[in-house]
Design a protein around this motif. Sequence first.
Motif, mmCIF file in Angstrom:
data_model
loop_
_atom_site.group_PDB
_atom_site.id
_atom_site.type_symbol
_atom_site.label_atom_id
_atom_site.label_comp_id
_atom_site.label_asym_id
_atom_site.label_seq_id
_atom_site.Cartn_x
_atom_site.Cartn_y
_atom_site.Cartn_z
ATOM 1 N N GLU A 96 11.761 -47.643 44.856
ATOM 2 C CA GLU A 96 11.256 -48.186 43.592
ATOM 3 C C GLU A 96 11.514 -47.195 42.458
ATOM 4 O O GLU A 96 11.928 -47.545 41.359
ATOM 5 C CB GLU A 96 9.755 -48.455 43.737
ATOM 6 C CG GLU A 96 9.208 -49.400 42.686
ATOM 7 C CD GLU A 96 7.693 -49.510 42.787
ATOM 8 O OE1 GLU A 96 7.060 -49.718 41.752
ATOM 9 O OE2 GLU A 96 7.159 -49.356 43.909
ATOM 10 N N TRP A 97 11.287 -45.938 42.795
ATOM 11 C CA TRP A 97 11.460 -44.868 41.821
ATOM 12 C C TRP A 97 12.921 -44.774 41.369
ATOM 13 O O TRP A 97 13.236 -44.691 40.200
ATOM 14 C CB TRP A 97 11.018 -43.568 42.505
ATOM 15 C CG TRP A 97 10.865 -42.408 41.583
ATOM 16 C CD1 TRP A 97 9.911 -42.252 40.629
ATOM 17 C CD2 TRP A 97 11.699 -41.252 41.515
ATOM 18 N NE1 TRP A 97 10.090 -41.062 39.983
ATOM 19 C CE2 TRP A 97 11.179 -40.425 40.516
ATOM 20 C CE3 TRP A 97 12.827 -40.833 42.252
ATOM 21 C CZ2 TRP A 97 11.751 -39.196 40.198
ATOM 22 C CZ3 TRP A 97 13.391 -39.614 41.926
ATOM 23 C CH2 TRP A 97 12.852 -38.799 40.909
ATOM 24 N N LEU A 98 13.836 -44.880 42.359
ATOM 25 C CA LEU A 98 15.261 -44.831 42.036
ATOM 26 C C LEU A 98 15.670 -46.002 41.147
ATOM 27 O O LEU A 98 16.432 -45.856 40.198
ATOM 28 C CB LEU A 98 16.091 -44.849 43.324
ATOM 29 C CG LEU A 98 16.246 -43.479 43.989
ATOM 30 C CD1 LEU A 98 16.989 -43.618 45.321
ATOM 31 C CD2 LEU A 98 16.992 -42.525 43.063
ATOM 32 N N TRP A 99 15.123 -47.176 41.526
ATOM 33 C CA TRP A 99 15.458 -48.354 40.726
ATOM 34 C C TRP A 99 14.947 -48.195 39.288
ATOM 35 O O TRP A 99 15.621 -48.558 38.334
ATOM 36 C CB TRP A 99 14.873 -49.625 41.347
ATOM 37 C CG TRP A 99 15.815 -50.181 42.376
ATOM 38 C CD1 TRP A 99 15.637 -50.211 43.719
ATOM 39 C CD2 TRP A 99 17.101 -50.750 42.117
ATOM 40 N NE1 TRP A 99 16.720 -50.747 44.336
ATOM 41 C CE2 TRP A 99 17.645 -51.094 43.374
ATOM 42 C CE3 TRP A 99 17.841 -50.987 40.959
ATOM 43 C CZ2 TRP A 99 18.894 -51.676 43.492
ATOM 44 C CZ3 TRP A 99 19.085 -51.566 41.091
ATOM 45 C CH2 TRP A 99 19.604 -51.904 42.338
ATOM 46 N N GLY A 100 13.762 -47.635 39.212
ATOM 47 C CA GLY A 100 13.207 -47.403 37.876
ATOM 48 C C GLY A 100 14.140 -46.530 37.050
ATOM 49 O O GLY A 100 14.469 -46.837 35.908
ATOM 50 N N LEU A 101 14.622 -45.463 37.698
ATOM 51 C CA LEU A 101 15.564 -44.564 37.025
ATOM 52 C C LEU A 101 16.819 -45.307 36.598
ATOM 53 O O LEU A 101 17.325 -45.134 35.497
ATOM 54 C CB LEU A 101 15.954 -43.419 37.959
ATOM 55 C CG LEU A 101 15.037 -42.201 37.974
ATOM 56 C CD1 LEU A 101 15.662 -41.108 38.844
ATOM 57 C CD2 LEU A 101 14.824 -41.675 36.561
ATOM 58 N N ALA A 102 17.328 -46.170 37.523
ATOM 59 C CA ALA A 102 18.546 -46.912 37.219
ATOM 60 C C ALA A 102 18.344 -47.786 35.993
ATOM 61 O O ALA A 102 19.239 -47.932 35.165
ATOM 62 C CB ALA A 102 18.947 -47.774 38.412
ATOM 63 N N PHE A 103 17.148 -48.345 35.882
ATOM 64 C CA PHE A 103 16.901 -49.240 34.747
ATOM 65 C C PHE A 103 16.801 -48.495 33.419
ATOM 66 O O PHE A 103 17.199 -49.025 32.390
ATOM 67 C CB PHE A 103 15.638 -50.076 34.980
ATOM 68 C CG PHE A 103 15.921 -51.300 35.794
ATOM 69 C CD1 PHE A 103 16.685 -52.331 35.253
ATOM 70 C CD2 PHE A 103 15.457 -51.424 37.089
ATOM 71 C CE1 PHE A 103 16.978 -53.448 36.005
ATOM 72 C CE2 PHE A 103 15.741 -52.529 37.843
ATOM 73 C CZ PHE A 103 16.510 -53.551 37.318
ATOM 74 N N ILE A 104 16.248 -47.291 33.472
ATOM 75 C CA ILE A 104 16.179 -46.578 32.190
ATOM 76 C C ILE A 104 17.452 -45.779 31.913
ATOM 77 O O ILE A 104 17.629 -45.243 30.824
ATOM 78 C CB ILE A 104 14.945 -45.646 32.068
ATOM 79 C CG1 ILE A 104 14.965 -44.580 33.160
ATOM 80 C CG2 ILE A 104 13.648 -46.432 32.051
ATOM 81 C CD1 ILE A 104 14.044 -43.422 32.852
ATOM 82 N N PRO A 139 20.629 -46.608 31.234
ATOM 83 C CA PRO A 139 21.442 -46.923 30.048
ATOM 84 C C PRO A 139 20.837 -46.343 28.767
ATOM 85 O O PRO A 139 21.532 -45.706 27.988
ATOM 86 C CB PRO A 139 21.430 -48.453 30.015
ATOM 87 C CG PRO A 139 21.128 -48.873 31.400
ATOM 88 C CD PRO A 139 20.238 -47.807 31.963
ATOM 89 N N THR A 140 19.533 -46.543 28.579
ATOM 90 C CA THR A 140 18.872 -46.021 27.389
ATOM 91 C C THR A 140 18.874 -44.499 27.421
ATOM 92 O O THR A 140 19.164 -43.847 26.424
ATOM 93 C CB THR A 140 17.421 -46.515 27.329
ATOM 94 O OG1 THR A 140 17.422 -47.891 27.671
ATOM 95 C CG2 THR A 140 16.829 -46.310 25.960
ATOM 96 N N GLY A 141 18.541 -43.962 28.598
ATOM 97 C CA GLY A 141 18.457 -42.510 28.730
ATOM 98 C C GLY A 141 19.788 -41.852 28.439
ATOM 99 O O GLY A 141 19.847 -40.867 27.697
ATOM 100 N N LEU A 142 20.860 -42.424 28.983
ATOM 101 C CA LEU A 142 22.185 -41.856 28.751
ATOM 102 C C LEU A 142 22.553 -41.955 27.282
ATOM 103 O O LEU A 142 23.090 -41.024 26.696
ATOM 104 C CB LEU A 142 23.230 -42.587 29.606
ATOM 105 C CG LEU A 142 23.273 -42.155 31.064
ATOM 106 C CD1 LEU A 142 24.275 -43.010 31.839
ATOM 107 C CD2 LEU A 142 23.656 -40.682 31.174
ATOM 108 N N GLY A 143 22.257 -43.111 26.704
ATOM 109 C CA GLY A 143 22.551 -43.315 25.284
ATOM 110 C C GLY A 143 21.847 -42.266 24.452
ATOM 111 O O GLY A 143 22.430 -41.660 23.551
ATOM 112 N N LEU A 144 20.590 -42.047 24.783
ATOM 113 C CA LEU A 144 19.784 -41.068 24.059
ATOM 114 C C LEU A 144 20.394 -39.677 24.192
ATOM 115 O O LEU A 144 20.514 -38.920 23.236
ATOM 116 C CB LEU A 144 18.380 -41.071 24.677
ATOM 117 C CG LEU A 144 17.210 -40.922 23.731
ATOM 118 C CD1 LEU A 144 17.199 -42.057 22.730
ATOM 119 C CD2 LEU A 144 15.909 -40.919 24.531
#
Lengths: 418, 325
Positions: B34-42, B44-49
């Motif tokens: 679940e934690w990994l999936w959470g990371l995967a979801f953020i 795109p935004t995180g990388l953009g940031l």
Amino acid sequence: MNNRWWKVALAATVVLGASACGGAASSDGPVTITYAVWDKEQVPAMEKIAAEFEKAHSNVDVKVQLTSNKEYWTKLQTAVTGGSAPDVFWMNGPRFQLYASQGVLLPLDEQIDAAKVDTGAFPEALVDLYTYQGKKYGLPKDFDTIGLWYNKTLFDAAGVGYPDANWTWDDLREAARKLTDPAKGQYGIAAAADSQANYYNTIFQAGGSVISADGKKSGFDDPATVEGLRFWVDLINKDKVSPTIQQMSDTEPAQMFSSGKVAMYYGGSWEAVGFAKNADLTGKVDVAPLPKGKKEAVVIHGLSNVAYAKSKHPEEAARFAVFAGSPEAQRIQAETGAVISAYQGTQDAWLKATPQYRLQAFLDQVPDSVPLPHSKNTAAWTKKAEELLLKAWSGEQDVTEVAKTLAEAVNTELGNEK
Amino acid sequence: MTAVADQSVAAEVPAATGRPARKRRPTTVAGRWEWLWGLAFIAPTGLGLLVFYIWPVFQTLYYSFTEWGAFGGHVWVGTENYVKLLGDPEVLKALKNTLVYSGLVLLGVPVSLVLAALINTPGLRGAAVYRVLYFLPVVTMPAAVGMVWRWLYNGDLGLVNHVLSLIGISGQHWVADPRFALYATAVVGVWMTVGYNMVIFAAGLNGIPRDYYEAAELDGAGRIRQFFSITLPMLSPTAFFITVLTSIGALQVFDVIYLMLGTNSSALRNPAIDENKTIVFLFYERAFIDNDKGYAAAIAFVLLLVILVLTVIQFRAQKRWVHYA
């Protein structure tokens, strides 16, 4: 279940994304060349020249890119810094040496020889303007001088005779006084703090200089130069026959002239097409040579087409840059009436394009013309002039004082040029 | 530069609304997935940031210690830019102008509170229309706003002076006169932010339970007393949020200055600009007109510092006036 579904979706996206990229990379289509220009009035002519070039080079597509005059150089310099400048672009005298000395431009000598363009058919001063350390980086595109545009309707109404080749500064001042009517918000002339169109001309007419011939020293503190500057300042603050610089910042001088709020306007040969297209001005305006001071003088300048050294298609870019200076292209350009083409014998076409104006006035002044002042990094010191002269134009400080400060600032900037 | 300041808010504003309890790293297999999936979801935004915001911040810091050539290429010059900056009267003037402008724009915050209260008046007809009208400037392109206002402020032909002449006041060249230009642009700055702030305030107002007012009424409190004893304290977190965001936005003002006080299209310099440059405008001039990118980066960092200090002060001061219900 959910997890698996997402994995599939994710994998699919990645694969699709990758294949889309692959598709874009393999382009066998025609070569596209971008051509950056800043004058809206000249876009139709530039597009015609591009079309003519495409006829002979069927694999090349030339895209004309318009950027406003105000943003052109900022955008270009940023694009060059980022390595993505247009393939071919307009260049002017003041900026040329900076670009050429930094290796931004492609030498065109080979292409000029290959295309058999006779450089002797251009005014020599313009060919030299775009030659750096013996290499030619651009063929002259056009040239321009400044003329005294005037509103015949306002002259008639005030009972003032039209300007002619014999006019002096005093004639202009006298006429401006008669043409000014504060009640109607009407002024004799627009005395903006504009270098090329206004004060450079009067500086040379007064016998002054902007920078010395060797480009090492400022001439702004020369008393004759100060006289050329004072001419404009007095029109605003002493004679009160011009709108103030605040008024001209709010409403541009050209617009005031077009709407009949200003009777006289120093404007370049490039203005003819715009005035001709303006329905409000039909039959109302004409142009005369500039009134003379101690002597006759006018600023002359011309652009050129240059190619970007890091262009992805240097071969085609250079070929197009040279083509735009060829007799055919120069004729196309002259026929639209937008600018005076530089190639010998094409000027008549320009005169005929807008026959309602006595455009010969611009050509008649050429023998007395002085090149637009420039050095290695012209923009660095013209910026100082732009800023400091406003203090004189606003009447806040005396012209002599401002000119002295300005001369020092310009000397510093010229000293920074290596 | 925007990047820099946005970070400081993004990092700190959530704290104002109460720090969520930190979750520890999961230990079970399902939890880890679940934690990994959470990371995967953020991601795109995180990388953009990371790519577009955080990385440029460090890059700018580095560039502020360099000097640039006309077309790129830079050399390390140590603290030279900062030394020059400390003795530059232009920077000082721009800082002063920026603070004056921001102060003026902050005056719009109480205005938007009043507007929000008025729009929330029960039974007000056409509330939606008013809301749209006040919000319109927020969603209008700043370029269009600048152009229209430049015309409205025109000394000879502008609507502002025309209206003034009707009541017998002779107008000024609002955006071409160094004495008025900054104030004239601040009015537009307020006009552009008031709608957004009003909507946030209105939401805050709606969040106050009606019971409080009913109870106060039973106790005999009038409407004025209710406003000061219930509405204002209950709205203080919203007001704080708005004040922080508005001041950061105002300190970074560029668009209205560039559009209303910049050179006009015939490239004539506005006589008002040299006395009324703001920090970001000065940054723009140094970076893109003079092509002195190293020095410009140093200016950007000074602004970051100013914003950081002012924001920290605001967060310190909030303890005295912000009530979290």
